[in-house]
Design an enzyme around this catalytic site. Structure first.
Site, PDB file in Angstrom:
ATOM      1  N   LYS A  15      36.815  56.231  35.939  1.00 42.24           N
ATOM      2  CA  LYS A  15      35.515  55.695  36.389  1.00 42.24           C
ATOM      3  C   LYS A  15      34.711  55.140  35.205  1.00 42.24           C
ATOM      4  O   LYS A  15      34.193  54.027  35.252  1.00 42.24           O
ATOM      5  CB  LYS A  15      34.691  56.790  37.100  1.00 42.24           C
ATOM      6  CG  LYS A  15      35.401  57.441  38.266  1.00 42.24           C
ATOM      7  CD  LYS A  15      34.557  58.497  38.935  1.00 42.24           C
ATOM      8  CE  LYS A  15      34.298  59.728  38.089  1.00 42.24           C
ATOM      9  NZ  LYS A  15      35.505  60.534  37.767  1.00 42.24           N
ATOM     10  N   ARG A  90      28.252  63.228  44.348  1.00 41.54           N
ATOM     11  CA  ARG A  90      29.409  64.126  44.257  1.00 41.54           C
ATOM     12  C   ARG A  90      29.400  65.180  45.351  1.00 41.54           C
ATOM     13  O   ARG A  90      30.345  65.964  45.450  1.00 41.54           O
ATOM     14  CB  ARG A  90      29.337  64.879  42.917  1.00 41.54           C
ATOM     15  CG  ARG A  90      30.168  64.297  41.828  1.00 41.54           C
ATOM     16  CD  ARG A  90      29.874  65.122  40.596  1.00 41.54           C
ATOM     17  NE  ARG A  90      30.997  65.187  39.716  1.00 41.54           N
ATOM     18  CZ  ARG A  90      31.157  64.366  38.681  1.00 41.54           C
ATOM     19  NH1 ARG A  90      30.294  63.428  38.435  1.00 41.54           N
ATOM     20  NH2 ARG A  90      32.188  64.510  37.898  1.00 41.54           N
ATOM     21  N   ARG A 129      42.005  62.789  26.045  1.00 38.53           N
ATOM     22  CA  ARG A 129      40.840  61.893  25.896  1.00 38.53           C
ATOM     23  C   ARG A 129      40.007  62.245  24.661  1.00 38.53           C
ATOM     24  O   ARG A 129      39.774  63.401  24.341  1.00 38.53           O
ATOM     25  CB  ARG A 129      39.932  62.006  27.129  1.00 38.53           C
ATOM     26  CG  ARG A 129      38.626  61.228  26.921  1.00 38.53           C
ATOM     27  CD  ARG A 129      37.826  61.051  28.156  1.00 38.53           C
ATOM     28  NE  ARG A 129      37.531  62.300  28.832  1.00 38.53           N
ATOM     29  CZ  ARG A 129      36.991  62.360  30.030  1.00 38.53           C
ATOM     30  NH1 ARG A 129      36.692  61.271  30.679  1.00 38.53           N
ATOM     31  NH2 ARG A 129      36.754  63.528  30.593  1.00 38.53           N
ATOM     32  N   ARG A 162      35.448  66.282  24.502  1.00 37.79           N
ATOM     33  CA  ARG A 162      34.385  66.902  25.302  1.00 37.79           C
ATOM     34  C   ARG A 162      34.672  68.389  25.531  1.00 37.79           C
ATOM     35  O   ARG A 162      35.812  68.790  25.669  1.00 37.79           O
ATOM     36  CB  ARG A 162      34.292  66.185  26.658  1.00 37.79           C
ATOM     37  CG  ARG A 162      33.363  65.008  26.651  1.00 37.79           C
ATOM     38  CD  ARG A 162      33.457  64.151  27.874  1.00 37.79           C
ATOM     39  NE  ARG A 162      33.480  64.848  29.154  1.00 37.79           N
ATOM     40  CZ  ARG A 162      33.487  64.224  30.338  1.00 37.79           C
ATOM     41  NH1 ARG A 162      33.465  62.897  30.389  1.00 37.79           N
ATOM     42  NH2 ARG A 162      33.521  64.898  31.460  1.00 37.79           N
ATOM     43  N   ARG A 173      36.783  71.704  37.664  1.00 39.89           N
ATOM     44  CA  ARG A 173      36.306  70.346  38.022  1.00 39.89           C
ATOM     45  C   ARG A 173      37.121  69.776  39.176  1.00 39.89           C
ATOM     46  O   ARG A 173      36.576  69.182  40.109  1.00 39.89           O
ATOM     47  CB  ARG A 173      36.389  69.418  36.798  1.00 39.89           C
ATOM     48  CG  ARG A 173      35.330  69.728  35.764  1.00 39.89           C
ATOM     49  CD  ARG A 173      35.681  69.195  34.392  1.00 39.89           C
ATOM     50  NE  ARG A 173      35.704  67.746  34.316  1.00 39.89           N
ATOM     51  CZ  ARG A 173      36.223  67.071  33.281  1.00 39.89           C
ATOM     52  NH1 ARG A 173      36.760  67.726  32.261  1.00 39.89           N
ATOM     53  NH2 ARG A 173      36.188  65.763  33.280  1.00 39.89           N
TER      54      ARG A 173
HETATM   55  P1  AP5 Z   1      37.623  58.024  31.925  1.00 37.20           P
HETATM   56  O1  AP5 Z   1      37.298  56.602  32.197  1.00 37.20           O
HETATM   57  O2  AP5 Z   1      36.827  58.728  30.897  1.00 37.20           O
HETATM   58  O3  AP5 Z   1      37.682  58.841  33.306  1.00 37.20           O
HETATM   59  P2  AP5 Z   1      36.509  59.342  34.258  1.00 37.20           P
HETATM   60  O4  AP5 Z   1      36.968  59.159  35.672  1.00 37.20           O
HETATM   61  O5  AP5 Z   1      35.215  58.681  33.876  1.00 37.20           O
HETATM   62  O6  AP5 Z   1      36.564  60.866  33.888  1.00 37.20           O
HETATM   63  P3  AP5 Z   1      35.403  61.925  33.618  1.00 37.20           P
HETATM   64  O7  AP5 Z   1      36.111  63.149  33.121  1.00 37.20           O
HETATM   65  O8  AP5 Z   1      34.324  61.363  32.744  1.00 37.20           O
HETATM   66  O9  AP5 Z   1      34.883  62.138  35.038  1.00 37.20           O
HETATM   67  P4  AP5 Z   1      34.117  63.340  35.528  1.00 37.20           P
HETATM   68  O10 AP5 Z   1      33.717  62.852  36.879  1.00 37.20           O
HETATM   69  O11 AP5 Z   1      34.834  64.627  35.480  1.00 37.20           O
HETATM   70  O12 AP5 Z   1      32.972  63.506  34.423  1.00 37.20           O
HETATM   71  P5  AP5 Z   1      31.441  63.110  34.375  1.00 37.20           P
HETATM   72  O13 AP5 Z   1      31.133  62.676  33.005  1.00 37.20           O
HETATM   73  O14 AP5 Z   1      31.060  62.211  35.523  1.00 37.20           O
HETATM   74  O15 AP5 Z   1      39.182  58.073  31.533  1.00 37.20           O
HETATM   75  C1  AP5 Z   1      39.833  59.290  31.229  1.00 37.20           C
HETATM   76  C2  AP5 Z   1      40.979  59.028  30.232  1.00 37.20           C
HETATM   77  O16 AP5 Z   1      41.965  58.185  30.823  1.00 37.20           O
HETATM   78  C3  AP5 Z   1      40.525  58.305  28.965  1.00 37.20           C
HETATM   79  O17 AP5 Z   1      41.247  58.813  27.891  1.00 37.20           O
HETATM   80  C4  AP5 Z   1      40.886  56.842  29.207  1.00 37.20           C
HETATM   81  O18 AP5 Z   1      41.164  56.208  27.996  1.00 37.20           O
HETATM   82  C5  AP5 Z   1      42.108  56.948  30.124  1.00 37.20           C
HETATM   83  N1  AP5 Z   1      42.141  55.902  31.160  1.00 37.20           N
HETATM   84  C6  AP5 Z   1      41.082  55.478  31.888  1.00 37.20           C
HETATM   85  N2  AP5 Z   1      41.441  54.541  32.786  1.00 37.20           N
HETATM   86  C7  AP5 Z   1      42.779  54.382  32.625  1.00 37.20           C
HETATM   87  C8  AP5 Z   1      43.754  53.558  33.275  1.00 37.20           C
HETATM   88  N3  AP5 Z   1      43.419  52.735  34.281  1.00 37.20           N
HETATM   89  N4  AP5 Z   1      45.047  53.664  32.877  1.00 37.20           N
HETATM   90  C9  AP5 Z   1      45.398  54.529  31.880  1.00 37.20           C
HETATM   91  N5  AP5 Z   1      44.524  55.318  31.208  1.00 37.20           N
HETATM   92  C10 AP5 Z   1      43.233  55.256  31.580  1.00 37.20           C
HETATM   93  O19 AP5 Z   1      30.748  64.500  34.685  1.00 37.20           O
HETATM   94  C11 AP5 Z   1      30.857  65.586  33.792  1.00 37.20           C
HETATM   95  C12 AP5 Z   1      30.143  66.801  34.356  1.00 37.20           C
HETATM   96  O20 AP5 Z   1      28.742  66.519  34.557  1.00 37.20           O
HETATM   97  C13 AP5 Z   1      30.618  67.278  35.745  1.00 37.20           C
HETATM   98  O21 AP5 Z   1      31.765  68.114  35.669  1.00 37.20           O
HETATM   99  C14 AP5 Z   1      29.376  68.033  36.235  1.00 37.20           C
HETATM  100  O22 AP5 Z   1      29.268  69.286  35.621  1.00 37.20           O
HETATM  101  C15 AP5 Z   1      28.231  67.170  35.714  1.00 37.20           C
HETATM  102  N6  AP5 Z   1      27.846  66.151  36.698  1.00 37.20           N
HETATM  103  C16 AP5 Z   1      27.987  64.803  36.557  1.00 37.20           C
HETATM  104  N7  AP5 Z   1      27.568  64.165  37.662  1.00 37.20           N
HETATM  105  C17 AP5 Z   1      27.150  65.127  38.533  1.00 37.20           C
HETATM  106  C18 AP5 Z   1      26.641  65.099  39.862  1.00 37.20           C
HETATM  107  N8  AP5 Z   1      26.487  63.951  40.518  1.00 37.20           N
HETATM  108  N9  AP5 Z   1      26.333  66.274  40.452  1.00 37.20           N
HETATM  109  C19 AP5 Z   1      26.479  67.441  39.799  1.00 37.20           C
HETATM  110  N10 AP5 Z   1      26.976  67.552  38.552  1.00 37.20           N
HETATM  111  C20 AP5 Z   1      27.318  66.400  37.917  1.00 37.20           C
END
Ligand code: AP5
Length: 216
Positions: A15, A90, A129, A162, A173
């Site tokens: 994402k 979410r 990552r 992270r 998660r």
């Molecule tokens: P990346 O693009 O970083 O993946 P992502 O889907 O953004 O993964 P996240 O781990 O950031 O998502 P998340 O939803 O768990 O975390 P968030 O920060 O939102 O890519 C991942 C890896 O793959 C990278 O190494 C990249 O290089 C590689 N890659 C990417 N695309 C690729 C492709 N197409 N092909 C090959 N490789 C690829 O949230 C973190 C925390 O915040 C949550 O756990 C929660 O505690 C809190 N939080 C956030 N939002 C909320 C909410 N709405 N409600 C409650 N708590 C929340």
């Protein structure tokens, strides 16, 4: 072109990576709740302390906190040209609140992009990552290496792992994703807003496909 966009998918689906590509190319505001919480943690604010107590274990930050944060951000004038929501909503209460707030500010959601990725690949992506401490650009130790190890290609910032990118927190998660976030796909399917894409095709191919779809 579709401009008010939600990006959905499990942790590691890509994402954040896709949002950064689309933001540049389509001139949209990127709103990542995860980035907003990590910024607050870095600054040591009250919100940051609260968020850290959930995020570091892989748990979700309470709905009332997250909804308030997004409402405030979405009502800012820079969102008028279009926005990319990454990591929000979410939970069902967040999705319902988003429907209400987007009506209130006349910025209706136009499409929900769902990224599909199998669990083995998610684990591989998350465990390898690395993220830039300064600009948040994502890298991978095997598949998306920076030119100089440990240094961001874009801004020269330091790359780090992270705190929630470990096996234990990832299990939590993924559990939250399956129980609370995945059911939202049906919610958006019923609203006729959902489009799913295979994230296994690779970063550039995925970006081109989604961009073409949004341009229609
Ligand atoms: P990346 O693009 O970083 O993946 P992502 O889907 O953004 O993964 P996240 O781990 O950031 O998502 P998340 O939803 O768990 O975390 P968030 O920060 O939102 O890519 C991942 C890896 O793959 C990278 O190494 C990249 O290089 C590689 N890659 C990417 N695309 C690729 C492709 N197409 N092909 C090959 N490789 C690829 O949230 C973190 C925390 O915040 C949550 O756990 C929660 O505690 C809190 N939080 C956030 N939002 C909320 C909410 N709405 N409600 C409650 N708590 C929340």
């Amino acid at each position: 072109m579709k401009r008010n966009i939600i990006l959905m998918g499990p942790p590691g689906a890509g994402k954040g990576t896709l949002a950064k590509q689309l933001k540049e190319s389509l001139n949209l505001v990127h709103i990542s709740t995860g980035d907003m919480f990590r910024e607050a943690i870095k600054e040591g604010t009250k919100l940051g302390l609260l968020a850290a107590s959930y995020i570091n274990h892989g748990d979700l930050v309470p709905d009332e906190v997250t909804i308030g944060l997004v409402k405030e951000r979405l009502s800012k004038s820079d969102c008028a040209n279009g926005f990319l929501l990454d990591g929000f909503p979410r939970t069902l209460p967040q999705a319902v609140a988003l429907q209400e707030m987007s009506k209130e500010i006349s910025r209706d959601i136009e499409v929900v992009i769902n990224l599909e990725c199998d669990n083995a690949e998610l684990v591989r992506r998350i465990s390898g990552r690395r993220v830039c401490r300064n600009c948040g650009a994502p890298y991978h130790v095997e598949t998306m290496k920076p030119k100089v190890e440990g240094v961001c290609d874009l801004c020269g910032g330091e790359l780090y792992q992270r705190k929630d990118d470990n096996e234990e927190a990832l299990k939590v998660r993924l559990g939250h994703y399956v129980a609370e976030t995945k059911p939202l796909l049906e919610f958006y399917e019923k609203l006729n807003l959902l489009s799913s894409f295979d994230s296994l095709v690779g970063k550039e191919a995925l970006f081109e496909t989604v961009k073409k779809y949004l341009d229609k």
